[in-house]
Design an enzyme around this catalytic site. Structure first.
Site: not given
Length: 337
Positions: A53, A103, A204
């Site tokens: 966002e 969040c 990785r």
């Protein structure tokens, strides 16, 4: 497909580009619409940096103001401070599409829900609520500020995107990487294009560790580093009954790398494990694999090597990597670990 689904699908596609590269964070995408025009599509790219966002609002600012920012947009604290300082109602005509509920908690980065509550866009469309207790509540905070909210657009697709994040909350998420020709051959040297190899090295660099079979080490004598990205090489677990490896091969010579050799695998610890191996490895782990990632090169080969394994898969997402086709799949016979 209605317009909300069209826009949310674009946000989901953007997030898939960074799937697993955000570990231990979830992959999240965001799109901003202003006067029926897309002015930003962004995704969270790396844990500890600006969320989707925030990156979308920075891009939207640059589009609306026709100015470029002069700070690192991935520095979440600087990005939040900049957006908080903008004139009131700067984004008041904008509609925000985000694949996961903003969040509400403060961690390595500030709360996105608090930021949106301050910026007050016209509407926020959320694909799925945050299932993690303590992280949820963002939608409620926005509603308290009188912001129009819609939840559940492309929810099934958003939960597929979120699946690895939910798995590694409780145990290891197991990704098996495959590189093959269009007729399923896996031998004969490098098969993947540079873009695919770079993507593998990106994975990785952020996985908890790599898991490989003993035969791969003995025959291929690999390095398994991140030279295409310049990142630190991953730690390695070698699955083998015998410890009879040549310690002078490149894999053992990488600085600051931990190499474990074991014939007992424990996937109970929350983590992201990247598996690379051949037929023996995929057969040994086929009931433990969560997802497969296939890089299919546009080539037919007469090489004798292939994956002689029976597995039913569900395709989740696909995109091009250079000339290769990259396929994300779920193993349908995966048992609870």
């Amino acid at each position: 497909m209605n317009t909300n689904k069209i826009y949310m699908t674009q946000a989901l596609k953007k997030a898939w580009q960074y799937q697993l590269r955000t570990y231990p964070n979830p992959a999240v995408g965001a799109l901003i619409l202003c006067n029926n025009e897309i002015i930003a599509i962004e995704a969270h790219q790396k844990a500890g940096t600006s969320h989707a966002e925030v990156l979308a609002f920075i891009s939207a600012y640059e589009t609306l103001s026709d100015k470029k920012i002069e700070f690192d947009r991935f520095d979440a604290h600087k990005a939040h401070d900049f957006l908080y300082a903008l004139p009131q109602n700067f984004f008041s005509e904008c509609i925000v599409y985000v694949t996961l509920e903003p969040c509400s908690h403060e961690g390595k980065t500030p709360s996105c829900a608090s930021l949106l509550a301050e910026l007050k866009p016209k509407k926020v469309v959320v694909a799925t609520l945050d299932p993690i207790k303590g992280h949820d509540g963002g939608v409620g905070r926005l509603q308290e500020q009188g912001i129009e909210i819609e939840v559940g657009v492309c929810q099934e697709e958003a939960l597929e995107l979120l699946e690895p994040f939910l798995v590694w909350q409780k145990r290891a998420f197991i990704l098996f990487k495959i590189a093959q020709t269009s007729n399923g051959k896996i031998g004969g040297g490098y098969l993947s294009c540079k873009e695919s190899l770079t993507h593998v090295h990106q994975l990785r660099s952020c996985c908890s560790c790599m898991l490989i079979g003993g035969n791969t080490v003995r025959v291929d004598r690999p390095t398994l580093d991140c030279r295409f990205t310049g990142d630190n090489a991953p730690d390695i677990i070698i699955y083998s009954k015998e410890d009879n490896f040549d310690r002078d091969i490149p894999l053992f010579l990488v600085e600051e790398r931990f190499v474990q050799i074991t014939n007992v695998l424990d996937f109970s610890r929350p983590s992201f494990i990247l598996v690379e191996g051949g037929e023996g490895m995929i057969n040994a782990l086929k009931d433990k694999i969560d997802w497969l990632l296939q890089y299919q090169t546009p080539k037919l080969s007469s090489h004798c090597s292939n994956y002689d394994v029976d597995m039913n898969l569900q395709f989740l997402f696909q995109e091009k990597k250079g000339v290769d086709l990259m396929l994300w799949s779920r193993g349908l016979k995966t048992k609870e670990k």
